[in-house]
Design an enzyme around this catalytic site. Structure first.
Site, PDB file in Angstrom:
ATOM      1  N   GLY A 112       0.791  -1.233   0.000  1.00 20.18           N
ATOM      2  CA  GLY A 112       0.000   0.000   0.000  1.00 20.18           C
ATOM      3  C   GLY A 112       0.820   1.278   0.000  1.00 20.18           C
ATOM      4  CG  HIS A 490      -4.084  -0.441   4.572  1.00 20.63           C
ATOM      5  ND1 HIS A 490      -3.919   0.317   5.712  1.00 20.63           N
ATOM      6  CD2 HIS A 490      -2.965  -0.272   3.841  1.00 20.63           C
ATOM      7  CE1 HIS A 490      -2.759   0.937   5.646  1.00 20.63           C
ATOM      8  NE2 HIS A 490      -2.153   0.596   4.513  1.00 20.63           N
ATOM      9  NE  ARG A 596      24.865   1.025  31.663  1.00 24.10           N
ATOM     10  CZ  ARG A 596      24.327   0.465  30.578  1.00 24.10           C
ATOM     11  NH1 ARG A 596      23.379  -0.433  30.701  1.00 24.10           N
ATOM     12  NH2 ARG A 596      24.728   0.822  29.374  1.00 24.10           N
ATOM     13  NE  ARG A 652      29.829   0.732  34.003  1.00 24.29           N
ATOM     14  CZ  ARG A 652      29.019   1.320  33.132  1.00 24.29           C
ATOM     15  NH1 ARG A 652      29.289   1.272  31.845  1.00 24.29           N
ATOM     16  NH2 ARG A 652      27.936   1.921  33.536  1.00 24.29           N
ATOM     17  CD  GLU A 779      33.128   3.081  28.691  1.00 28.31           C
ATOM     18  OE1 GLU A 779      31.950   3.150  28.336  1.00 28.31           O
ATOM     19  OE2 GLU A 779      33.470   2.941  29.877  1.00 28.31           O
ATOM     20  N   GLY A 800      32.395  -0.716  25.038  1.00 28.85           N
ATOM     21  CA  GLY A 800      31.259   0.125  25.431  1.00 28.85           C
ATOM     22  C   GLY A 800      30.962   1.038  24.261  1.00 28.85           C
ATOM     23  CB  THR A 801      29.490   0.306  20.979  1.00 32.31           C
ATOM     24  OG1 THR A 801      28.479  -0.519  21.543  1.00 32.31           O
ATOM     25  CG2 THR A 801      30.614  -0.545  20.441  1.00 32.31           C
ATOM     26  CG  ASN A 802      25.830   2.580  24.837  1.00 32.13           C
ATOM     27  OD1 ASN A 802      25.443   2.103  23.779  1.00 32.13           O
ATOM     28  ND2 ASN A 802      25.463   2.099  26.012  1.00 32.13           N
ATOM     29  CG  ASP A 803      30.563   6.419  27.241  1.00 31.67           C
ATOM     30  OD1 ASP A 803      30.160   7.594  27.119  1.00 31.67           O
ATOM     31  OD2 ASP A 803      30.361   5.735  28.252  1.00 31.67           O
ATOM     32  CE1 TYR A 885      30.410  -9.873  26.862  1.00 32.30           C
ATOM     33  CE2 TYR A 885      32.436 -11.155  26.963  1.00 32.30           C
ATOM     34  CZ  TYR A 885      31.699 -10.041  27.328  1.00 32.30           C
ATOM     35  OH  TYR A 885      32.226  -9.089  28.144  1.00 32.30           O
TER      36      TYR A 885
HETATM   37  C1  PEP Z   1      28.837   2.060  26.875  1.00 34.34           C
HETATM   38  O1  PEP Z   1      29.362   3.168  26.958  1.00 34.34           O
HETATM   39  O2  PEP Z   1      28.655   1.475  25.795  1.00 34.34           O
HETATM   40  C2  PEP Z   1      28.365   1.372  28.079  1.00 34.34           C
HETATM   41  C3  PEP Z   1      27.882   0.155  28.018  1.00 34.34           C
HETATM   42  O3  PEP Z   1      28.370   2.072  29.232  1.00 34.34           O
HETATM   43  P1  PEP Z   1      27.268   3.157  29.644  1.00 34.34           P
HETATM   44  O4  PEP Z   1      26.177   3.075  28.653  1.00 34.34           O
HETATM   45  O5  PEP Z   1      26.833   2.793  30.999  1.00 34.34           O
HETATM   46  O6  PEP Z   1      28.055   4.418  29.583  1.00 34.34           O
HETATM   47 MG    MG Z   2      30.027   3.842  28.864  1.00 34.49          MG
END
Ligand code: PEP
Ligand code: MG
Length: 909
Positions: A112, A490, A596, A652, A779, A800-803, A885
């Site tokens: 659609g 739909h 955490r 951590r 990170e 720590g792929t966020n930071d 992992y």
């Molecule tokens: C990160 O930075 O990927 C992480 C897992 O640590 P936080 O999100 O707690 O900073």
């Molecule tokens: Mg972090």
């Protein structure tokens, strides 16, 4: 733009058991075009036609209309010629006219989202020829009015002016129906249809300033260009963005000889599925309408009938219709046209075996002859996806690897959503009943317009019927309820694709958009009232019905077992509480990849001691407060270790900036001052002192533990003591102590020294030991670059792929919301890099960090614990670079396990 290749094939023909293309050419011919070619080659009766490739759409976007028409004109004319030969009729001919359909078809199905025009080739003269040829004036004029209506909407932009308005053509039809005292489209007389055609054309002239095009070739080019344009229409762009499909895929255009389902009572049209798209049950099912064209089935204007007798009886039971009435008024196709049904049943079987997956087919019966218009792998719910894959495996149609690859990882999410609590369900009041269009449980407040779905945190979109414009709102709403439309309407099809709970065709609902009310059996409900939907039974409940957690069982559990056989990479979970840890274990987590610890300090009984620690001016004062926190932390860790029963647990050390723990409001600051017997000013001063310009890059991570070593000491002691306590109880623990935000080797060494010294002290005190590891988060980009040196000491890495994303892009995690949506909208970024790992950039650091770490320590354990650890494409990347992992939130664990298995299978292929 590169130089245009003038000689390549841009138009692929099919028909009469032959085809230029095949099903493998989806990228070039689109899904629909590729399957039409394939069906034609294997002898399925498809109306002859041709496909203009997706590449032409991209060329059109770059070159514009004139140049592109010039490029394909000859090929299109020859292809029309081919259809004419096969059908024995001529495009634009008055005595023996060929009419065509023009449909979009991207490489994946986008139901659609783009446009279709049927009955193309009609004008005031051709309609007379068609009437004569078919000896059916009613049919010819009905086809003509439909054509003007569709062409007007799609090509000439004749759409409703505002959301409360109805379609301009529908308005004209409603007006005539009212005048004539009739309710159904099928009740129009030939004269009515002629009047409608006249009025429609007048409306077009009035609104667009131009006459409706009469030359069939002009009509054809107009429709082809409109299909190309629909690729960049709002609906399609939204759908593409939602699924991450790139703009440069383009859509193909399929032009096919028309076959008619609206030629009277020996004609009809329908949609069918080789298995149940909602539950996965292996039953052929679908819906059809006699004397109708394709869009009538999906538009939900007339309620369609069931294809099989079994389906019809099940439907009647839900609709509370007696068997006698059902057989008389709503017979199945199986009962009404047994030989057509047999033929269709045969094709569905051939097609499912051929494609080795559940098929969603469209067909038309023209005057007793069956044509198949389309087949594709059917959209299905998460539950159906799992059942179908496991059933096809058990039936021997596919092997284990293929079964795993049939699973769309993110769709498993649906099986991990809450279901209605049976106890609450017993007490709930059923206000009405509809069709179980898409399973699941949904509770929310009523909204009547798709663009208002976000008005409430939880909303249920209630519509007479939905249309493609409603897509965005349907995605936002928790559930969808429609008064009209069947299982293939739909609303039903789109909801199943989204995995969203939907109840359709609840005929008892009277919906009034103007007053924003819903009336059922004399009871009125308003916008904002709570209702609940059970998409598996079709029940609609008044109010809010309680839900409960799902579990991993049945075919889902079998599938996950299969994933364990093929998955080589471990899946851990991010969990801060024993409850989360238990949930994750029940989903098959093989350890905790991140606890955490700071989350534990926010609980009411701890925050006070934490604040005392922060406000203390001396080491002694800090230690005193930490003494208070120690037993609490220790019991937290005991709970988690116990839940994980010997599986590895990564804990951590404290990470966030301390100002996150202090009160920022005057009232709470006063309370704290009183509790601590200090002045309000002293509290305020400390809060001001902790304030940072850039807290994410400030006093946090191991910088805390290195400036306040007593924090690291307390946390290490809590971890080691907890492990020893459990050891005494006979429970094995494998603590892995993780240091956050390390950027230099010395930072790591300083923390490691404190950890090891503290652990040794506890071992001496307790005259016992446990094994533990000391590792680090990677990170900070510098840590990835220095990974070989850090690995001299670190026993494991966790990315720590966020930071790491924050620092590599230089996008603040806390502020990116302000510009990322704009970036995605403008195509500057394809996706949010905090959701989907940027493999190109950040991924380089992850790969390089892993390689450098392992160049020092070949068996270094490496994992990921950023949000990306549960996102399918990122998990696949982690597998491909050799991680041990991934760690993700508990509810993503099954998804990550499945992707781990798929990644291993794909890598071996
Ligand atoms: C990160 O930075 O990927 C992480 C897992 O640590 P936080 O999100 O707690 O900073
Ligand atoms: Mg972090």
């Amino acid at each position: 733009m590169e130089v245009i290749d003038k000689v390549k094939t841009r138009v692929y023909r099919f028909g009469n058991k032959k085809a230029d293309g095949n099903s493998k050419m989806k990228n070039l011919l689109g899904g629909k075009g590729a399957n039409l070619a394939e069906m034609s080659s294997i002898g399925i009766p498809v109306p002859p036609g041709f496909t203009i490739t997706t590449e032409v759409c991209t060329e059109y976007n770059a070159l514009g209309q004139e140049e592109v028409v010039a490029l394909i004109k000859d090929e299109v004319e020859q292809a029309i010629d081919n259809i004419e030969t096969l059908m024995g009729s001529t495009f634009g001919d008055i005595d023996n006219p060929l009419l065509v359909s023009v449909r979009s078809g991207a490489r994946v199905s986008m139901p659609g989202m783009m446009d279709t025009v049927l009955n193309l080739g009609l004008n005031d003269e051709v309609v007379l020829g068609l009437a004569k040829k078919t000896n059916n004036e009613q049919f010819a004029w009905d086809s003509y009015r439909r054509f003007i209506q569709m062409y007007g909407g799609v090509v000439l932009g004749m759409k409703p002016a505002s959301k409360e308005d109805i379609d301009p053509f529908e308005e004209i039809m409603e007006h005539l129906k009212h005048k004539r005292g009739i309710t159904l489209d099928t009740e129009f007389t030939v004269q009515d249809l002629k009047d409608l055609v006249y009025d429609f054309k007048e409306a077009v002239k009035k609104r667009t300033g131009h006459d409706f095009p009469t030359d069939p070739w002009d009509q054809l080019w107009g429709a082809i260009i409109a299909v190309f344009n629909s690729w960049n229409g709002d609906r399609a762009v939204y759908y593409r963005t939602m699924h991450g499909y790139p703009a440069d895929w383009g859509t193909a255009v399929n032009v096919q000889a028309m076959v008619y389902g609206n030629m009277g009572d020996t004609s009809g049209t329908g949609v069918c599925f080789t298995r149940d798209a909602g539950t996965g049950e292996n039953v052929f099912n679908g819906e059809y309408l006699i004397n109708a064209q394709g869009e009538d089935v999906v538009a939900g204007v007339r309620t369609p009938q069931q294809i099989t007798k079994l389906g019809s009886q099940r439907w009647a039971e839900l609709a509370k219709i007696e068997e006698e009435d059902r057989a008389k008024d709503y017979p199945s196709l199986e009962e009404l046209m047994p030989s057509i049904f047999e033929e269709l049943n045969g094709y569905q079987d051939i097609l499912e075996k051929h494609y080795r997956d559940m098929q969603d087919m469209e067909f038309t019966i023209q005057d007793g002859k069956l044509w198949i218009l389309q087949t594709r792998n059917g959209k299905r719910t998460g539950a159906a996806m799992v059942k179908i894959a496991m059933d096809l495996l058990k039936e021997g149609m596919i092997n284990e690897k293929e079964a795993l690859l049939l699973i769309e990882p993110n769709k498993l999410d649906e099986l991990l959503h809450p279901i209605f609590d049976p106890a609450a369900l017993k007490r709930a009041h059923v206000m009405a009943q509809g069709l179980p269009a898409s399973p699941g449980a949904a509770t929310g407040k009523i909204v009547f317009f798709a663009d208002e779905a976000s008005k409430f945190k939880n909303s249920i979109l209630v519509r007479i019927e939905t249309s493609p414009e409603d897509l965005e709102g349907m995605n936002i709403a928790k559930g969808i309820l429609t008064a009209r439309g069947g299982m293939t309407s739909h609303a039903a099809v789109v909801a199943r694709g989204m995995g969203k709970c939907c109840v359709s065709g609840a005929g008892a609902l009277k919906i009034n958009y103007k007053t924003r009310t819903l009336t059922v059996n004399g009871h009125e409900y308003h916008e904002g009232d709570w209702i609940s939907l059970n998409g598996s039974t079709g029940n609609i409940f008044e109010g809010k019905v309680a839900t409960m957690e799902p579990e991993l069982s049945g075919e889902f559990a079998e599938l996950m077992e299969l994933a364990s056989v093929y998955g080589k990479m471990n899946v851990r979970t991010n969990a801060d509480t024993p409850k989360d840890a238990k949930v994750a274990r029940s989903f098959g987590a093989q350890g905790i990849g991140l606890t955490r610890t700071e989350h534990m300090f926010f609980e009411v009984d701890r925050i006070k001691a934490m604040r005392e620690m922060i406000l203390a001016d001396t080491v002694k004062g800090r230690k005193q407060a930490l003494e208070e926190l120690l037993p609490m932390q220790r019991s937290d860790f005991e709970g988690i270790f116990e839940a994980m029963q010997g599986l590895p647990v990564t804990i951590r050390l404290l990470d966030p900036p301390l100002h996150e723990f202090v009160p920022h409001q005057l009232t709470t600051q006063k309370e704290l001052a009183e509790e601590m017997h200090i002045s309000l000013q002293a509290v305020k001063n400390k809060v001001a002192e902790l304030e940072e310009f850039n807290p994410m890059l400030g006093h946090r991570g191991c910088r805390l533990g290195n400036t306040y070593p007593e924090i690291t000491e307390m946390q290490t002691r809590a971890i080691i003591e907890a492990a020893l306590n459990l050891k005494e109880k006979g429970i094995n623990c494998r603590p892995e102590i993780m240091i956050p935000l390390v950027g230099t080797v010395r930072e790591f060494e300083a923390q490691e020294h404190i950890i090891r010294t503290t652990a040794n002290t506890v071992f001496e005190e307790r005259e016992d030991t446990v094994d533990y590891l000391v590792g680090t988060m990677i990170e900070v980009p510098r840590a990835a670059l220095m990974a070989d040196a850090i690995a001299e000491r670190a026993e494991f890495f966790s990315f720590g792929t966020n930071d790491l994303t924050q620092m590599t892009f230089g996008y603040s995690r806390d502020d990116a919301g302000k510009f990322l949506p704009v970036y995605i909208d403008k195509g500057i970024l394809k996706v949010d890099p905090f959701e989907v790992l940027d493999q190109e950039g950040v991924g380089q650091l992850v790969k390089l960090g892993t390689e450098r770490g392992r160049s020092t320590k070949p068996d270094l354990k490496v994992g990921i614990c950023g949000e990306h650890g549960g996102e399918p494409s990122s998990v696949e990347f982690c597998y491909n670079i050799g991680m041990d992992y991934v760690s993700c939130s508990p509810y993503r664990v099954p998804i990550a396990r499945l992707v781990a298995a798929q990644a291993a299978i794909k890598a071996a292929q």
